[in-house]
Structures are given as C-alpha cells and as structure tokens.
Design an enzyme around this catalytic site. Structure first.
Site, PDB file in Angstrom:
ATOM      1  N   CYS A 115       5.251  11.783   5.412  1.00 32.89           N
ATOM      2  CA  CYS A 115       4.674  10.441   5.512  1.00 32.89           C
ATOM      3  C   CYS A 115       4.424   9.848   4.147  1.00 32.89           C
ATOM      4  CB  CYS A 115       3.304  10.480   6.171  1.00 32.89           C
ATOM      5  SG  CYS A 115       3.348  10.909   7.857  1.00 32.89           S
ATOM      6  N   CYS A 164       8.741  -2.281   1.419  1.00 33.46           N
ATOM      7  CA  CYS A 164       7.663  -2.586   2.363  1.00 33.46           C
ATOM      8  C   CYS A 164       6.734  -3.612   1.726  1.00 33.46           C
ATOM      9  CB  CYS A 164       6.882  -1.312   2.677  1.00 33.46           C
ATOM     10  SG  CYS A 164       5.571  -1.569   3.911  1.00 33.46           S
ATOM     11  N   GLU A 177      16.085   5.154   4.376  1.00 31.40           N
ATOM     12  CA  GLU A 177      16.016   6.553   4.788  1.00 31.40           C
ATOM     13  C   GLU A 177      15.460   6.669   6.205  1.00 31.40           C
ATOM     14  OE1 GLU A 177      15.296   8.788   0.552  1.00 31.40           O
ATOM     15  OE2 GLU A 177      13.527   8.063   1.573  1.00 31.40           O
ATOM     16  N   CYS A 217       0.528  -0.279  -0.002  1.00 32.18           N
ATOM     17  CA  CYS A 217      -0.671   0.564   0.096  1.00 32.18           C
ATOM     18  C   CYS A 217      -0.743   1.476  -1.129  1.00 32.18           C
ATOM     19  CB  CYS A 217      -0.634   1.395   1.375  1.00 32.18           C
ATOM     20  SG  CYS A 217      -0.662   0.377   2.856  1.00 32.18           S
ATOM     21  N   CYS A 234       1.129   4.999  -1.007  1.00 27.48           N
ATOM     22  CA  CYS A 234       2.421   5.129  -0.326  1.00 27.48           C
ATOM     23  C   CYS A 234       3.582   4.788  -1.258  1.00 27.48           C
ATOM     24  CB  CYS A 234       2.443   4.196   0.881  1.00 27.48           C
ATOM     25  SG  CYS A 234       3.957   4.309   1.838  1.00 27.48           S
ATOM     26  N   CYS A 271      12.282   9.371  12.927  1.00 25.67           N
ATOM     27  CA  CYS A 271      11.374   8.422  12.287  1.00 25.67           C
ATOM     28  C   CYS A 271      12.262   7.382  11.596  1.00 25.67           C
ATOM     29  CB  CYS A 271      10.528   9.207  11.274  1.00 25.67           C
ATOM     30  SG  CYS A 271       9.500   8.191  10.232  1.00 25.67           S
TER      31      CYS A 271
HETATM   32  N1  SAH Z   1       3.871   0.228   7.641  1.00 25.68           N
HETATM   33  C1  SAH Z   1       3.585   0.984   8.829  1.00 25.68           C
HETATM   34  C2  SAH Z   1       4.562   2.125   9.047  1.00 25.68           C
HETATM   35  C3  SAH Z   1       4.476   3.256   8.039  1.00 25.68           C
HETATM   36  S1  SAH Z   1       4.103   4.707   8.905  1.00 25.68           S
HETATM   37  C4  SAH Z   1       2.139   1.483   8.767  1.00 25.68           C
HETATM   38  O1  SAH Z   1       1.469   1.217   7.778  1.00 25.68           O
HETATM   39  O2  SAH Z   1       1.663   2.064   9.737  1.00 25.68           O
HETATM   40  C5  SAH Z   1       3.757   5.832   7.666  1.00 25.68           C
HETATM   41  C6  SAH Z   1       2.354   6.382   7.762  1.00 25.68           C
HETATM   42  O3  SAH Z   1       2.138   7.291   6.675  1.00 25.68           O
HETATM   43  C7  SAH Z   1       1.324   5.302   7.641  1.00 25.68           C
HETATM   44  O4  SAH Z   1       0.176   5.617   8.365  1.00 25.68           O
HETATM   45  C8  SAH Z   1       1.028   5.370   6.156  1.00 25.68           C
HETATM   46  O5  SAH Z   1      -0.166   4.739   5.814  1.00 25.68           O
HETATM   47  C9  SAH Z   1       1.012   6.853   5.922  1.00 25.68           C
HETATM   48  N2  SAH Z   1       1.200   7.223   4.511  1.00 25.68           N
HETATM   49  C10 SAH Z   1       1.688   6.455   3.538  1.00 25.68           C
HETATM   50  N3  SAH Z   1       1.729   7.119   2.368  1.00 25.68           N
HETATM   51  C11 SAH Z   1       1.254   8.346   2.614  1.00 25.68           C
HETATM   52  C12 SAH Z   1       1.069   9.513   1.810  1.00 25.68           C
HETATM   53  N4  SAH Z   1       1.400   9.520   0.530  1.00 25.68           N
HETATM   54  N5  SAH Z   1       0.563  10.605   2.401  1.00 25.68           N
HETATM   55  C13 SAH Z   1       0.269  10.606   3.720  1.00 25.68           C
HETATM   56  N6  SAH Z   1       0.443   9.555   4.522  1.00 25.68           N
HETATM   57  C14 SAH Z   1       0.921   8.430   3.985  1.00 25.68           C
END
Ligand code: SAH
Length: 352
Positions: free
Chosen positions: A343, A119, A99, A123, A126, A112
């Site tokens: 995000c 991934c 996506e 985390c 996420c 984006c």
């Molecule tokens: N793997 C990279 C790129 C992902 S960017 C990274 O970790 O930076 C996406 C961003 O959104 C990251 O900062 C991630 O930690 C954040 N994110 C992930 N899940 C989220 C959620 N449920 N709510 C808000 N932010 C989130």
C-alpha cells in the site's frame, strides 16, 4: 498481447464498452448483435489478445473491428514477484505508465488496480501522490489491468475473484470511468466478479460517495481515514481541507444505509503522528456506533519521506484499545514490500 500499440489511434477502446454498447456499435454498422456477444466472449472468456485471434469471425469482420476499435489499450512492460504478490508495470498508448498488483493468498486472487496516472491526493505518506495527478485512466485502461492478469492466471487454471481500487490514483476523482469499469467487470458476460468482492477505496470525495451510494450496484467502500480527528487528518491529507471529516462521515454513513454494506476504515499507522493511545481512544469514540471494520496498515516505507513505521508493541497497543472499545479490526499483513508493491508504494518511475 501485441508488442506495439497504435499510439495515435482515434479508435474507440474496445474494453471501455459494455456488452449493450458494443451491440449498439454493431447495429450502427449493420452487423447482427450476436457478433458483439462473440467478441465479448473472445475477449473476456477465451483470452484473445488481438482481433486476429478471434477465429470464428470472418477475416473481413476482423479487419472491420480493427478499424473501429483499439484493443489492447495497455501493454505489459515488466512483472516483479515476491512471495504472494506480483507487481505489473503497464504502458499506456501515450507512453505513460501505471502499476497493478496481484495478491494471491490461499484460494483468493485479488487484483489491486490503478485508476489514474499519479494521484491528486498528495498524502504525506504515499508514493503515488508525489507527482500529483498526471491524467485519469480510461475505462479500458482499468478493465484491461484485470483482463490481462486474469489471462495469465487462466493459464494456471485460476481466475481473478476479488478486485480492489487501491492502486495509484483516487477512484472517485475519475468517477465515470471507474463506475463503467465496475459495470463491465461485474457483467455476467465478462469476469462476473461479484459486487460483494469489489472494493472502492477513497480519500473522501464527498459528492462521489453520495453518487456511488445511488448507483444500481452495491460495491464495498473503504475510507482512507488515517486520523481520528480533522486536525491530524488535515496535516497528512491535503484533501481534508476541501472535505472536512464530519461531512465525509455523513456521506459514508449514508452509503452504509443505502447499500447495507459495512464500511472499512483504513488507518495507516504513522509513528508519532496518529499511532498513540490517545488517538486510539479518540478513534473508538468516533466509530463506536458504526457497523464497521478498521483496517490497520503499518506504514510502508517510501523513499524520500521522513515518516516512520511505529514499533510493533505500539501497533498492538493501538489495536488492543480499538478491540477493547468494541471496534472490529484487521491488521493488514504487509505484502510485497520488497518489490515496492505494498500500500502506498506504487509510484511512477522517476523519469515521469
Ligand atoms: N486514493 C485512494 C486509493 C488508494 S488506496 C485512497 O486514498 O483511498 C491505498 C491505501 O494505502 C490508502 O488507504 C492509502 O492512504 C494507503 N497508503 C498510502 N501510502 C501508504 C504507505 N506508505 N503505507 C501504508 N499505507 C499507505
């Protein structure tokens, strides 16, 4: 874009090549270099969706190109729109799906992009990491996300002007393809999106940060910090065990010095995990001496996860403590939640 992709194509993907590399390929088959320039123009400026559409090239040459290169490498399956956000679902040549998101605010058109299918980050908050890493994307699969969205915008007289590597995947875990995609996207013969308008976001892959700092281009770096100390970070970000916070911050500081760019620290606020006044104070001490911005992102709900978004006053309190401590903050006003494009909400369909 053609309706079907040649799934088992052994051909090179056209959008994985810089202009110089394409010139080289032309030379190898005895075609003058200016032909490469013409092909590049067709693809990146004139929005051709197949070799057949490149009408100032001879039929014979177009057939030759078709034999040599795969183009396009991704196919649009579905778009979903909400206020300022459009989510694009793509199919890759092996049937996998990714996506991307287009965010339109004022005169900004930000794409984006995803850098991987799934991934490796996993985390705790996420959606993208739920499946783990399925595979990394090729350069063309990254570049074409921008290409096809740019084409759609072009029809309305608009262009993509900002790019963030914040979709699915960890960009620095797919280093070579990501760097090559930046070179192509930044090239004046393609989109010419300025380095200042490109941001790579990372969970904190230390060696990748050092390498990126030494490239001959300077893009913005965002670090997904999400915690003011190693012990909280370890609880929510598995990669933190491999890369301790202290080492990440050293790499990021060096990035800032070598590139002369301020760093963005992303901080997703998770109720009762990292959103208290004590954590805000600790974050102030951690970042006080740095030229940086903290981007606060209230947690966007992800199905099946028990994490919660903090209440509004807790978020404001957190922000006020940072501001009082002299830290610049932005509050990422959540876009696209209703279509799961915010995000952390990008995920593979359940069938993957
Ligand atoms: N793997 C990279 C790129 C992902 S960017 C990274 O970790 O930076 C996406 C961003 O959104 C990251 O900062 C991630 O930690 C954040 N994110 C992930 N899940 C989220 C959620 N449920 N709510 C808000 N932010 C989130």
């Amino acid at each position: 874009m053609s309706e079907t992709l040649n799934f088992k194509s052994p051909r090179e993907q056209l959008c994985s090549l810089t202009l110089d590399e394409l010139k080289e390929r032309m030379k190898q088959v005895g075609v003058p270099a200016f032909r490469a320039q013409q092909v590049f123009e067709w693809v990146y400026l004139k929005g051709a969706v197949s070799f057949d559409a490149m009408t100032n090239l001879s039929k014979e040459f177009r057939v030759r190109l078709e034999e040599m290169f795969q183009f396009p490498a991704i196919r649009l399956i579905q778009t979903q729109e909400s206020d300022e956000t459009t989510k694009f679902l793509w199919e890759l040549s092996d049937g996998k799906r990714i996506e991307s998101v287009l965010i339109q605010s004022f005169d900004r058109r930000t794409v984006c992009v995803s850098s991987q299918v799934g991934c490796p980050g996993r985390c705790a908050f996420c959606a993208s990491g739920k499946t783990g890493l399925i595979r990394s994307l090729s350069t063309a699969e990254i570049v074409e996300q921008v290409l096809h969205i740019d084409r759609i915008l072009h029809e309305k007289g608009e262009r993509v002007c900002h790019l963030v590597y914040m979709g699915m995947g960890e960009p620095l875990d797919n280093y070579d393809a990501v760097v090559q995609s930046i070179r192509i996207i930044n090239d004046e013969n393609s989109f010419h999106i300025s380095q200042r308008r490109i941001t790579v976001s990372t969970v904190g892959i230390v060696e990748g940060i050092y390498r990126l700092a030494r490239e001959d281009f300077k893009v913005n770096l965002a670090l997904s910090l999400h915690a003011p100390n190693q012990s909280i970070r370890k609880m929510i970000i598995p990669f933190a065990k491999k890369y301790p916070l202290e080492e990440i911050l050293m790499a990021v500081d060096e990035y800032a010095i070598l590139t002369k760019r301020d760093i963005t620290y992303e901080y997703t606020l998770l109720a009762d995990i990292n959103d208290g006044p004590m954590q805000a104070e600790e974050l102030v001490s951690l970042l006080r001496k740095k030229q940086c911005t903290v981007n606060l992102i209230p947690y966007n709900p992800v199905e099946y996860l028990r994490v919660k978004r903090p209440k509004g006053d807790r978020i404001t309190r957190f922000r006020d403590i940072l501001n009082d401590g002299g830290i610049n903050t932005t509050w990422r006003y959540t876009k696209g939640q209703d279509i799961a494009a915010a995000c952390g909400q990008l995920a593979l369909p359940v069938t993957e």
